[in-house]
Design an enzyme around this catalytic site. Structure first.
Site, PDB file in Angstrom:
ATOM      1  N   SER A   1     -18.484  10.432 -85.561  1.00 34.75           N
ATOM      2  CA  SER A   1     -17.240  11.014 -85.060  1.00 34.75           C
ATOM      3  C   SER A   1     -16.752  12.197 -85.885  1.00 34.75           C
ATOM      4  O   SER A   1     -15.961  12.988 -85.406  1.00 34.75           O
ATOM      5  CB  SER A   1     -16.147   9.944 -85.023  1.00 34.75           C
TER       6      SER A   1
ATOM      7  N   ASP B   1      -5.847  10.109 -88.537  1.00 38.50           N
ATOM      8  CA  ASP B   1      -5.537   8.873 -87.809  1.00 38.50           C
ATOM      9  C   ASP B   1      -5.933   7.612 -88.577  1.00 38.50           C
ATOM     10  O   ASP B   1      -6.004   6.541 -88.001  1.00 38.50           O
ATOM     11  CB  ASP B   1      -6.223   8.885 -86.435  1.00 38.50           C
TER      12      ASP B   1
ATOM     13  N   HIS C   1     -10.231   9.541 -89.423  1.00 40.13           N
ATOM     14  CA  HIS C   1     -10.741  10.912 -89.363  1.00 40.13           C
ATOM     15  C   HIS C   1      -9.823  11.899 -90.080  1.00 40.13           C
ATOM     16  O   HIS C   1      -8.605  11.755 -90.028  1.00 40.13           O
ATOM     17  CB  HIS C   1     -10.906  11.322 -87.897  1.00 40.13           C
TER      18      HIS C   1
END
Ligand code: NAG
Length: 499
Positions: free
Chosen positions: A160, A463, A466
């Site tokens: 991610s 968050d 990340h």
């Protein structure tokens, strides 16, 4: 019934782990609260380029320089010995070792049972979402065109931290971060539909802009121009064979069993045939591959975070995760890649997610998860040793190690200089306080009861998992300008481009 069990087990594991550590809710501050200035309007989120050639100190300097505010991680040893126990290194999946493997790299012995060899990623979910591609960001980055013309294309792998939309297009993510008008993801740069797990750009976005190339289209985007490269990274991807996780570990990000690095390699093979080398003979294809920068983004967040609190020893995760990353590198080299950047792992134990999963007794002085960071150190050491070996084996291939660990601490230990106020607090997170990090695994960014900070550029964590765009900018800056690559990033960029 079976389905119910499948879904409920990870949930139970998660709930139990949270219940076991109720002290999390009352633990003391990781960082003193920064001076709040609510009257001040949010500043321009565009990162400001700092210029200090001494930013990324060599590791041995770390102790001396660390300010009291954020002590460096308690590494078990300042310079732990090179990776031991090569015998336990699980064998690389599938392909036989290259012919000239030297003696130093002992043949991989018997595989431990819990680490099955050829990872077989499950087929991607069928229901592709019909989401429009994101807009190109309007503003160029501070690195714009710095290395223009050096590479014709970039091919990126990773999770991610690098994915620019694959997971979103596959529809496999458990958190909604895009396609919704109210989604806070992408709010700094791209607006809705950023398809990135951040408020803005990722490291790979800064890198492609520095090369004078457009943002990388994700492979799963059906209508895209793949001429200047492709992004094969999948948010939620794991390196370790997925079935290890299917029973024991918790689930987040990815709804089911996550896709892995081998799926990305499969995609790459197809991309090469259908796009990169389409219409070219073998020789022309080899020449073409020389004009490509291969970016092996970090892969491991999901492996390590899933294993915290499970029965899987983190060090065995570290060893397997390196094995698969290295196997990817080896496959790329065998396929003709001449320019490769491999990112090491940042201190994942400092993610609010991993902190929240780690009992206080297993945290270091700065509040990070000691067990996770210890495993990350093992991962990075083995990775660097293997890359060094590959540099000797393949002298015509430039292999750059992007030292994310070093870069992270160069930034965190000089947070003030970079106008960072919050080292552990999450910018977008729960207002229902579970702890002082503004992070609650059951109420993550974007869900109801969450809010966004007024200025993400003052935060490291977007968050809880990340980084913010700002942090991604600083990391890139450390890689490119402040010596956090080995060999230096310039070595790759100053190499003459193949005609
Ligand atoms: C794709 O991008 C390349 C390079 O930017 C450009 O030359 C080419 O015309 C584009 N192709 C299409 C079909 O838009």
């Amino acid at each position: 019934m079976t389905k119910f069990k499948f879904i409920s087990l990870p949930l139970i594991v998660m709930l139990v782990s949270l219940t076991l550590y109720p002290a999390l809710a009352h633990k003391k501050n990781h960082t003193p609260p920064p001076p709040q200035d609510p009257s001040q309007p949010p500043q321009d989120p565009k990162p400001k380029p700092p210029r200090d050639p001494k930013d990324c100190p060599p590791p041995r300097d770390r102790k001396r320089r660390s300010p009291p505010r954020t002590p460096p991680p308690q590494e078990p040893k300042q310079d732990p010995p090179p990776p031991q126990e090569p015998k336990q290194d699980p064998p690389p999946p599938q392909d036989p070792p290259p012919p000239q493997e030297p003696k130093q790299d002992p043949p991989p012995p018997q595989e431990p049972k819990q680490d099955p060899p050829p990872p077989q990623d499950p087929p991607p979910p069928e229901d592709k979402k019909d989401i429009p591609p994101p807009d190109e960001p309007k503003k160029p980055t501070p690195f714009h065109n710095r290395f223009k013309g050096r590479f014709e294309a970039v091919i990126a792998f990773g999770d991610s931290y690098t994915d620019t939309g694959n997971a979103q297009f596959l529809g496999g993510l458990s958190i909604s971060f895009s396609g919704s008008l109210s989604s806070p993801y992408g709010s700094t740069t791209f607006g809705k539909g950023s398809n990135r797990l951040s408020d803005g750009r990722l490291v790979i976005d800064f890198i492609t802009d520095s090369l004078g190339l457009p943002v990388l289209p994700p492979y799963q985007q059906t209508v895209a121009n793949f001429t200047t490269g492709v992004n094969l990274a999948i948010a939620g991807a794991t390196t370790v064979a997925n079935d290890i996780f299917s029973k024991l570990a918790r689930v987040f990000l990815w709804k089911g069993t996550p896709l892995g690095i081998m799926t990305e390699l499969e995609w790459y093979k197809k991309y090469q045939i259908e796009h990169l080398c389409k219409g070219l003979d073998q020789k022309a294809c080899s020449e073409k591959i020389k004009t490509v920068l291969f970016w092996v983004g970090e892969i491991g967040i999901n492996d390590f975070s899933r294993a915290v609190g499970s029965k899987i020893p983190l060090k065995s995760i570290a060893k397997s995760s390196v094995t698969y990353t290295i196997e990817l590198v080896r496959t790329l080299i065998r396929n003709g890649a001449k320019n490769i950047v491999v990112q090491g792992l940042p201190p994942l134990g400092c993610l609010p997610l991993d902190i929240s999963l780690t009992p206080i007794s297993l945290r270091d002085r700065s509040g990070c998860s000691l067990i996770v960071n210890t495993a990350v150190i093992v991962h990075n050491q083995i990775l660097q040793a293997k890359l060094e070996l590959y540099r000797k084996l393949f002298p015509d291939v430039t292999i750059i190690y992007a030292d994310s660990w070093k870069a992270y601490y160069a930034i965190v230990n000089n947070a003030k200089k970079y106008q960072i106020q919050e080292v552990h607090k999450t910018c977008c997170g729960s207002t229902i306080k579970q702890d002082d990090m503004n992070f609650n695994i059951q109420s993550m960014c974007g869900s109801s009861g969450t809010s966004i900070c007024s200025d993400p550029s003052k935060y490291i964590s977007w968050d809880g998992i990340h980084p913010t765009e700002s942090m991604n900018y600083h990391m890139t800056d450390q890689y490119i300008n402040h010596g956090c690559c080995h060999p230096p990033f310039d070595e790759l960029m100053k190499k003459p481009a193949p005609k």
